[in-house]
Design an enzyme around this catalytic site. Structure first.
Site, PDB file in Angstrom:
ATOM      1  CE  LYS A  45       3.414   2.655  52.749  1.00  0.00           C
ATOM      2  NZ  LYS A  45       2.704   1.714  53.064  1.00  0.00           N
ATOM      3  CE1 TYR A  85      -0.989   4.288  52.457  1.00  0.00           C
ATOM      4  CE2 TYR A  85       0.554   4.033  54.575  1.00  0.00           C
ATOM      5  CZ  TYR A  85      -0.491   3.457  53.675  1.00  0.00           C
ATOM      6  OH  TYR A  85      -0.529   2.091  53.769  1.00  0.00           O
ATOM      7  CD  GLU A 145       1.177  -5.856  48.721  1.00  0.00           C
ATOM      8  OE1 GLU A 145       2.449  -5.393  49.006  1.00  0.00           O
ATOM      9  OE2 GLU A 145       0.562  -5.374  48.021  1.00  0.00           O
ATOM     10  CG  LEU A 195       3.791  -0.763  48.583  1.00  0.00           C
ATOM     11  CD1 LEU A 195       3.376   0.407  48.051  1.00  0.00           C
ATOM     12  CD2 LEU A 195       3.975  -0.546  50.105  1.00  0.00           C
TER      13      LEU A 195
END
Ligand code: PDD
Length: 293
Positions: free
Chosen positions: A155, A41, A187, A211
């Protein structure tokens, strides 16, 4: 008030070639996105009806699709622009999901003939470019174990570890969860991490453990252009607690100052000067891109 802010809950979604009412959009119970999280996505902000960093999001989408070998190559800008226009334009965050599709039964392995399922919808977002730094609410965060797989550069919609840590943060009265793996910060549950020490900006380096955030990339570009020194490097929990400033970044929130980590204030617990500068650079760029001024 612009046209977009009047649309409180956009109802038109895109599903497999059609723009239809959300309530009418249906997918198969055998869709592999539903059964296995076999899908990827993107979340792309649109301001005043214009995609922000759309090209960068589409590069990452292609990376994700290729990494899990879903053959989907539509005219994404045309599709997303039309969806936004049909929902009244304005300030919207577009969610785009591509799953491997359905074989009409549950089976882990797949053959290459499946037709991917393509779904997109939008939600209203704040016009960050029009607000001042004082209106930004500083974050409280927790730090917790990173339980994800080792392809966080994709993702993918399999977000269970992210959901668990974000819920853990919520229940602790915090706004975001930062994750740590093998002693190194990775993250946030839905954001990238930055910290400032002695005037230098630090962020974990790219790789399969995080990411590659489009906002992270923009922050580093703005830092470079403004002559702010930065390093992409390993960061520990101790360094985080001793930082002068901590920030998180994401498409829908831009750059947000973190004022408290695990109940302990960062420096004096106020928004830092380098964050204010970055917020200024960021919103200035947004404003320029959106208005052409
Ligand atoms: N999340 N890291 C993770 C795990 C994320 O989920 C996100 C974004 C980011 C920041 O990426 P970008 O700057 O390109 O938005 C980093 C989106 C917004 C989401 O899942 O809703």
């Amino acid at each position: 008030m612009d046209a977009g802010s009047a649309v409180m809950s956009p109802e038109i979604v895109y599903l497999n070639g059609e723009f239809i009412a959300a309530a009418a959009a249906k997918i198969s119970v055998f869709d592999r996105g539903f059964l296995f999280g076999d899908s990827v996505y993107e979340v792309i902000p649109y301001y005043r009806g214009v995609g922000f960093r759309l090209a960068e999001h589409l590069v990452r989408l292609r990376h994700s699709l290729e990494a899990i070998r879903i053959p989907a190559d539509l005219d994404w800008p045309a599709l997303l622009d039309e969806l936004v226009a049909r929902n009244g334009g304005g300030n919207l965050s577009v969610y785009l999901q591509v799953s491997r599709g359905s074989a009409g039964r549950r089976t882990q392995v797949y053959d290459g003939s499946l037709q991917p399922t393509v779904f997109a919808c939008c939600t209203p977002i704040r016009d960050i470019y029009a607000s001042g730094a004082d209106s930004v609410q500083g974050y409280r965060v927790i730090v917790t174990a990173d339980l994800r797989w080792h392809r966080c550069d994709i993702k993918a919609t399999g977000l269970l570890p992210n959901i668990l840590v974000l819920q853990q943060a919520k229940e602790a009265g915090a706004d975001e969860a930062l994750m740590i793996r093998d002693g190194l910060l990775t993250e946030g549950g839905s954001s990238n991490l930055f910290m400032v020490k002695n005037g230098v900006l630090y962020t974990p380096k790219l790789g399969s453990e995080i990411l590659g955030g489009t906002t992270r990339d923009l922050v580093l570009t703005l830092a470079r252009e403004a002559g702010i020194p930065y390093q992409e490097t390993d960061l520990t929990y101790e360094q985080l607690l001793a930082a002068d400033e901590v920030w998180i970044s994401s498409s829908t929130r831009a750059v947000v100052p973190v004022l408290e980590v695990d109940g302990q204030p960062i420096a004096d617990g106020q928004k830092g000067p380098l964050w204010r500068r970055m917020f200024e650079l960021f919103t200035h760029l947004q404003h320029r891109l959106m208005t052409g001024e």
